[in-house]
Design an enzyme around this catalytic site. Structure first.
Site, PDB file in Angstrom:
ATOM      1  N   ALA A   1       3.241  47.995 -26.236  1.00 53.12           N
ATOM      2  CA  ALA A   1       3.034  49.023 -27.264  1.00 53.12           C
ATOM      3  C   ALA A   1       4.366  49.368 -27.935  1.00 53.12           C
ATOM      4  O   ALA A   1       4.471  49.360 -29.164  1.00 53.12           O
ATOM      5  CB  ALA A   1       2.395  50.265 -26.638  1.00 53.12           C
TER       6      ALA A   1
ATOM      7  N   ARG B   1     -15.199  46.785 -13.750  1.00 48.70           N
ATOM      8  CA  ARG B   1     -14.365  47.058 -12.566  1.00 48.70           C
ATOM      9  C   ARG B   1     -14.842  48.232 -11.731  1.00 48.70           C
ATOM     10  O   ARG B   1     -14.759  48.192 -10.503  1.00 48.70           O
ATOM     11  CB  ARG B   1     -12.943  47.350 -13.041  1.00 48.70           C
ATOM     12  CG  ARG B   1     -12.326  46.132 -13.615  1.00 48.70           C
ATOM     13  CD  ARG B   1     -10.999  46.411 -14.240  1.00 48.70           C
ATOM     14  NE  ARG B   1     -10.521  45.147 -14.794  1.00 48.70           N
ATOM     15  CZ  ARG B   1      -9.382  45.003 -15.442  1.00 48.70           C
ATOM     16  NH1 ARG B   1      -8.600  46.035 -15.635  1.00 48.70           N
ATOM     17  NH2 ARG B   1      -9.030  43.829 -15.902  1.00 48.70           N
TER      18      ARG B   1
ATOM     19  N   GLU C   1      -0.742  52.587 -23.043  1.00 48.37           N
ATOM     20  CA  GLU C   1      -1.386  53.206 -21.871  1.00 48.37           C
ATOM     21  C   GLU C   1      -1.020  54.689 -21.746  1.00 48.37           C
ATOM     22  O   GLU C   1      -1.712  55.456 -21.071  1.00 48.37           O
ATOM     23  CB  GLU C   1      -1.000  52.434 -20.598  1.00 48.37           C
ATOM     24  CG  GLU C   1      -1.868  52.804 -19.417  1.00 48.37           C
ATOM     25  CD  GLU C   1      -1.634  51.942 -18.181  1.00 48.37           C
ATOM     26  OE1 GLU C   1      -1.102  50.828 -18.304  1.00 48.37           O
ATOM     27  OE2 GLU C   1      -1.997  52.393 -17.073  1.00 48.37           O
TER      28      GLU C   1
ATOM     29  N   ARG D   1     -11.834  51.276 -18.253  1.00 47.65           N
ATOM     30  CA  ARG D   1     -11.366  50.262 -19.203  1.00 47.65           C
ATOM     31  C   ARG D   1     -11.925  48.902 -18.833  1.00 47.65           C
ATOM     32  O   ARG D   1     -11.844  48.485 -17.680  1.00 47.65           O
ATOM     33  CB  ARG D   1      -9.837  50.193 -19.169  1.00 47.65           C
ATOM     34  CG  ARG D   1      -9.287  49.061 -20.011  1.00 47.65           C
ATOM     35  CD  ARG D   1      -7.784  49.100 -20.062  1.00 47.65           C
ATOM     36  NE  ARG D   1      -7.142  48.739 -18.823  1.00 47.65           N
ATOM     37  CZ  ARG D   1      -6.889  47.489 -18.433  1.00 47.65           C
ATOM     38  NH1 ARG D   1      -7.292  46.463 -19.164  1.00 47.65           N
ATOM     39  NH2 ARG D   1      -6.270  47.251 -17.312  1.00 47.65           N
TER      40      ARG D   1
HETATM   41  C1  LIG Z   1      -0.841  43.569 -12.504  1.00 39.76           C
HETATM   42  C2  LIG Z   1      -1.444  43.993 -13.796  1.00 39.76           C
HETATM   43  C3  LIG Z   1      -2.122  43.060 -14.576  1.00 39.76           C
HETATM   44  C4  LIG Z   1      -2.683  43.440 -15.795  1.00 39.76           C
HETATM   45  N1  LIG Z   1      -3.340  42.500 -16.534  1.00 39.76           N
HETATM   46  C5  LIG Z   1      -3.883  42.867 -17.720  1.00 39.76           C
HETATM   47  C6  LIG Z   1      -4.578  41.911 -18.526  1.00 39.76           C
HETATM   48  O1  LIG Z   1      -4.694  40.742 -18.168  1.00 39.76           O
HETATM   49  N2  LIG Z   1      -5.090  42.335 -19.694  1.00 39.76           N
HETATM   50  C7  LIG Z   1      -4.981  43.614 -20.135  1.00 39.76           C
HETATM   51  O2  LIG Z   1      -5.475  43.930 -21.208  1.00 39.76           O
HETATM   52  N3  LIG Z   1      -4.315  44.524 -19.393  1.00 39.76           N
HETATM   53  C8  LIG Z   1      -3.755  44.194 -18.213  1.00 39.76           C
HETATM   54  N4  LIG Z   1      -3.095  45.129 -17.464  1.00 39.76           N
HETATM   55  C9  LIG Z   1      -2.819  46.445 -18.053  1.00 39.76           C
HETATM   56  C10 LIG Z   1      -1.652  46.333 -19.033  1.00 39.76           C
HETATM   57  O3  LIG Z   1      -0.686  45.437 -18.519  1.00 39.76           O
HETATM   58  C11 LIG Z   1      -0.953  47.658 -19.298  1.00 39.76           C
HETATM   59  O4  LIG Z   1      -1.878  48.661 -19.547  1.00 39.76           O
HETATM   60  C12 LIG Z   1      -0.059  47.533 -20.533  1.00 39.76           C
HETATM   61  O5  LIG Z   1       0.806  46.432 -20.403  1.00 39.76           O
HETATM   62  C13 LIG Z   1       0.741  48.802 -20.755  1.00 39.76           C
HETATM   63  O6  LIG Z   1       1.622  48.570 -21.827  1.00 39.76           O
HETATM   64  P1  LIG Z   1       2.492  49.747 -22.423  1.00 39.76           P
HETATM   65  O7  LIG Z   1       3.330  49.146 -23.487  1.00 39.76           O
HETATM   66  O8  LIG Z   1       1.619  50.880 -22.791  1.00 39.76           O
HETATM   67  O9  LIG Z   1       3.408  50.253 -21.214  1.00 39.76           O
HETATM   68  P2  LIG Z   1       4.445  49.469 -20.196  1.00 39.76           P
HETATM   69  O10 LIG Z   1       4.354  48.006 -20.322  1.00 39.76           O
HETATM   70  O11 LIG Z   1       4.174  50.110 -18.899  1.00 39.76           O
HETATM   71  O12 LIG Z   1       5.835  49.878 -20.752  1.00 39.76           O
HETATM   72  C14 LIG Z   1       6.397  51.141 -20.528  1.00 39.76           C
HETATM   73  C15 LIG Z   1       7.786  51.147 -21.125  1.00 39.76           C
HETATM   74  O13 LIG Z   1       8.257  52.484 -21.145  1.00 39.76           O
HETATM   75  C16 LIG Z   1       9.555  52.561 -20.592  1.00 39.76           C
HETATM   76  N5  LIG Z   1       9.636  53.920 -20.036  1.00 39.76           N
HETATM   77  C17 LIG Z   1       8.709  54.604 -19.333  1.00 39.76           C
HETATM   78  N6  LIG Z   1       9.129  55.853 -19.085  1.00 39.76           N
HETATM   79  C18 LIG Z   1      10.343  55.958 -19.652  1.00 39.76           C
HETATM   80  C19 LIG Z   1      11.281  57.011 -19.743  1.00 39.76           C
HETATM   81  N7  LIG Z   1      11.049  58.209 -19.221  1.00 39.76           N
HETATM   82  N8  LIG Z   1      12.452  56.753 -20.374  1.00 39.76           N
HETATM   83  C20 LIG Z   1      12.728  55.538 -20.918  1.00 39.76           C
HETATM   84  N9  LIG Z   1      11.850  54.514 -20.879  1.00 39.76           N
HETATM   85  C21 LIG Z   1      10.678  54.729 -20.251  1.00 39.76           C
HETATM   86  C22 LIG Z   1       9.649  51.427 -19.615  1.00 39.76           C
HETATM   87  O14 LIG Z   1      10.989  51.045 -19.426  1.00 39.76           O
HETATM   88  C23 LIG Z   1       8.834  50.362 -20.351  1.00 39.76           C
HETATM   89  O15 LIG Z   1       9.692  49.733 -21.288  1.00 39.76           O
HETATM   90  C24 LIG Z   1      -2.568  44.769 -16.237  1.00 39.76           C
HETATM   91  C25 LIG Z   1      -1.914  45.705 -15.448  1.00 39.76           C
HETATM   92  C26 LIG Z   1      -1.379  45.332 -14.224  1.00 39.76           C
HETATM   93  C27 LIG Z   1      -0.769  46.372 -13.361  1.00 39.76           C
END
Ligand SMILES: Cc1cc2nc3c(=O)[nH]c(=O)nc-3n(C[C@H](O)[C@H](O)[C@H](O)COP(=O)(O)OP(=O)(O)OC[C@H]3O[C@@H](n4cnc5c(N)ncnc54)[C@H](O)[C@@H]3O)c2cc1C
Length: 637
Positions: free
Chosen positions: A44, A330, A425, A435
């Site tokens: 994201a 799920r 997320e 989800r």
């Molecule tokens: C093992 C696993 C497998 C998965 N497989 C799938 C799949 O196949 N398909 C699917 O659709 N979904 C899947 N998911 C879910 C999906 O991976 C996540 O929901 C999604 O990647 C979240 O992306 P995001 O960018 O919102 O957050 P994240 O990828 O969690 O990124 C968070 C970012 O915020 C930063 N951050 C957080 N707090 C702070 C702070 N206070 N200060 C500075 N930086 C901060 C971190 O450094 C990181 O860069 C899976 C989840 C898991 C656990």
């Protein structure tokens, strides 16, 4: 406060396109006058930062990781949904919309879910253009597979490493902007406070994790892309560092927290093996395409799986849900696995597992075929358990995996604090109470590449910003408050490592706020959590000091926030006297053990408002209205 979802008028299929037309644009030469802070570089955050910079805005990108590529998104395995219908199996935008809304047990906004389905196709095009190596079929077309809650194949994948490949794509786009100087990337910075000036989000305070220095960042808008809060439960499939601090600090500054109790428990994880484990490993849902889930028909059967003949096995998902079989969503698969184990049909040493068996698929297609599709997942299972899943079935058990709740946002992805946008997320998202697999990557990238860039432009164009620097009194105040908080952690000087306290919290959460919840258990959790919180503030041992790298101090800050969030999560679960998706109240179930919703009373989003540290949060309700889909009992039979 009146919650304004800002859903545009007009027919469902036209809402987003007409909204895009009606939103104000910022002239290209004016864009460099506006700035945004993007916290987080997962799918994201990286996609948002890259897209905003490509448009011409000035972007500050912040992550506690040393590289954007280390974000938790890299762990995503199975795939990403889009209704391209290349398989010609009857898919459409409307079907993806319908499946997602139904899969979420009708606790999401129709308009948001439709928009998500609508933009999902261009995500695939964008990623292919970036060079993401999606799996292809013999003819060279993109290949797809099925995920839970769907009867079509709409999941695009890159082996079991889809998140990694997508993140490399977004990271490349981000790196291009870092190189061009339009994005300034600050690594190893943890956002610990949001700064609100004149009611608008205008900056953040971060702790430099290498030096301990507190740094202020100012901009016209702040975007939180900080991921989910599943680690409130201590053990989860999420990256160990994933935490709730950014969203929790924003909550305490006035951003509402929506549906905190909606937690996804994933059915196919490697079971817990001991007390000293700090992490659980997911075995992707994609495995349920070819793996068959079963338990012995006889309770307490301790024979090796190969010794149990076919007619003594219960393929219970295929038996109970003939239409969807092993590909039920799920929440359903998790509850049934727990039920089997609770009734004494569990397998393995602990008897808290069920089998996921590939024997038939290997017989049908050969080992090589399985290796090509799922090779890295099989390797991972082997590395962790020292068992060969090609020879014996995998043992799996449900585990906390994803949080559907998060900061409340309107249709424009803006929270209740003007100028604070929340994506991926971290927001309460479009998934309702559950989800469907492969939808998180879709939502994170939809938010970052295709929704936020439009809605934030409209916000910039309509808002007057006072010029501001980091010496503004609100920044000074926030910094001072943070310094005091850090000082409090170091002054506790108790005996328990913070991890031990987190583990205790996790046990309470899993036992009483986990896969099945009831009133008595939730009330007990609400009594026990404050006790653990007290234990933390009187007996935690936070070693070291604040002016250099201090991992224990980092953990302390995160756990203090988890402790507070855990209480809100249990509180939300207690107030929602119905079962829906990831929130299963034992008191509310059908005679067949399915989730029993109460649409009359609970067809709303619960948006909690922080009042004060010693008062209960205030509940604000956003009613959910359904014009296009009829609410019915979810059936996968
Ligand atoms: C093992 C696993 C497998 C998965 N497989 C799938 C799949 O196949 N398909 C699917 O659709 N979904 C899947 N998911 C879910 C999906 O991976 C996540 O929901 C999604 O990647 C979240 O992306 P995001 O960018 O919102 O957050 P994240 O990828 O969690 O990124 C968070 C970012 O915020 C930063 N951050 C957080 N707090 C702070 C702070 N206070 N200060 C500075 N930086 C901060 C971190 O450094 C990181 O860069 C899976 C989840 C898991 C656990």
């Amino acid at each position: 406060m009146m919650l304004e979802s800002k859903i545009p008028d007009g027919p469902l299929e036209k809402k987003w396109s007409s909204h895009c037309f009606n939103m104000k644009l910022v002239n290209p030469s004016n864009r460099r006058k506006y700035s945004a802070i993007v916290v987080g570089t997962g799918l994201a955050g990286a996609s948002a930062a890259a897209s905003l910079a490509e448009l011409g805005y000035k972007v500050i990108s912040i992550s506690y990781h040393e590289s954007p590529r280390r974000a938790h998104s890299i762990a995503a395995q199975g795939g990403i949904n889009a209704p391209k219908n290349y398989a010609n199996d009857g898919d459409s935008v409307y079907r993806l919309f319908y499946d997602t809304l139904k899969g979420g047990d009708y606790r999401a906004r129709e308009a948001n879910v439709y928009r998500l389905a609508e933009v999902s196709g261009i995500i695939i095009d964008q990623c292919v253009a970036q060079g993401v190596p999606f799996a292809r079929d013999y003819a060279g077309y993109l290949d797809m597979r099925s995920f839970g809650g769907a009867q079509v194949s709409r999941t695009f994948y890159a082996r079991g490493q889809t998140g990694q490949q997508l993140l490399l794509g977004a990271y490349s786009a981000l790196s291009r902007q870092i190189g061009a100087g339009t994005v300034k990337f600050f690594d190893r910075r943890e956002m610990m406070e949001l700064v609100v000036v004149d009611g608008m989000a205008r900056g953040v305070i971060c702790r430099n994790l290498r030096t301990g220095v507190m740094e202020s960042y100012v901009a016209d808008a702040v975007i939180l892309a900080t991921g989910g809060y599943g680690n409130t439960f201590y053990l989860s499939t999420m990256a160990k560092a994933s935490n709730a601090t950014a969203i929790w600090r924003a909550y305490k500054k006035g951003a509402f927290f929506a549906n905190p109790c909606f937690t996804q428990i994933h059915p196919t994880c490697i079971p817990v093996s001991g007390d000293y484990q700090s992490k659980l490993t997911l075995m992707s849902e994609s495995l349920r395409n070819d793996g068959r889930i079963w338990v012995p028909k006889k309770q307490g059967d301790s024979r090796a799986p190969s010794q149990i003949p076919e007619d003594e096995r219960d393929y219970y998902l295929e038996r109970l849900y003939p239409s969807f079989g092993n590909l039920v969503p799920r929440d359903v698969a998790s509850r049934r696995a727990k039920e089997m184990c609770d009734k004494g049909f569990g397998v393995g040493k602990t008897k808290m597992a069920v089998y996921l068996d590939f024997t038939d698929a290997i017989k049908r297609n050969g080992k090589h075929w399985i290796e090509e599709k799922y090779g890295n997942l099989f390797d991972m299972y082997h590395e962790i358990t020292a068992e060969d899943p090609y020879a014996d079935p995998m043992r799996i058990y449900p585990a906390v995996h994803y949080t559907m709740g998060g900061l409340w946002v309107d249709y424009n992805l803006m929270s209740t604090i003007p100028g604070l946008f929340v994506i991926g997320e971290a927001n309460f998202s479009d998934h309702g109470a559950n989800r469907l697999g492969a939808s998180a990557l879709m939502q994170g990238l939809a938010d970052g590449y295709f929704i936020l860039p439009y809605t934030i432009s409209d916000y910039f164009a309509r808002t007057k910003f006072s010029s501001l620097a980091t010496d503004h009194p609100e920044f000074t105040k926030a910094k001072k408050g943070l310094a005091e908080r850090i000082g409090r952690f170091l002054a506790i000087k108790g005996k328990q490592p913070v991890n031990e306290i987190h583990k205790k919290l996790g046990k309470i959460m899993w036992d009483f706020v986990g896969m099945e919840r009831n009133e008595k258990g939730l009330k007990k959790a609400l009594k026990l959590i404050p006790e653990i919180k007290k234990e933390f503030w009187t007996d935690a041992n936070v070693i070291g000091d604040s002016d250099n790298l201090n991992v224990e101090l980092e953990k302390a800050g995160r756990i203090a926030d988890f402790l507070e969030l855990a209480e809100l999560l249990a509180f939300d679960a207690l107030h929602r006297k119905e079962s829906c998706g990831g929130h299963f109240r034992e008191e509310c179930q059908t005679p067949e053990g399915e989730a029993l919703r109460n649409d009359k009373k609970y067809a709303y989003t619960a948006a909690w408002e922080f009042t004060s540290d010693d008062k209960e949060p205030k509940l604000n309700k956003e009613p959910l209205t359904f014009e296009y889909v009829k609410l019915s009992e979810r059936s996968y039979k």
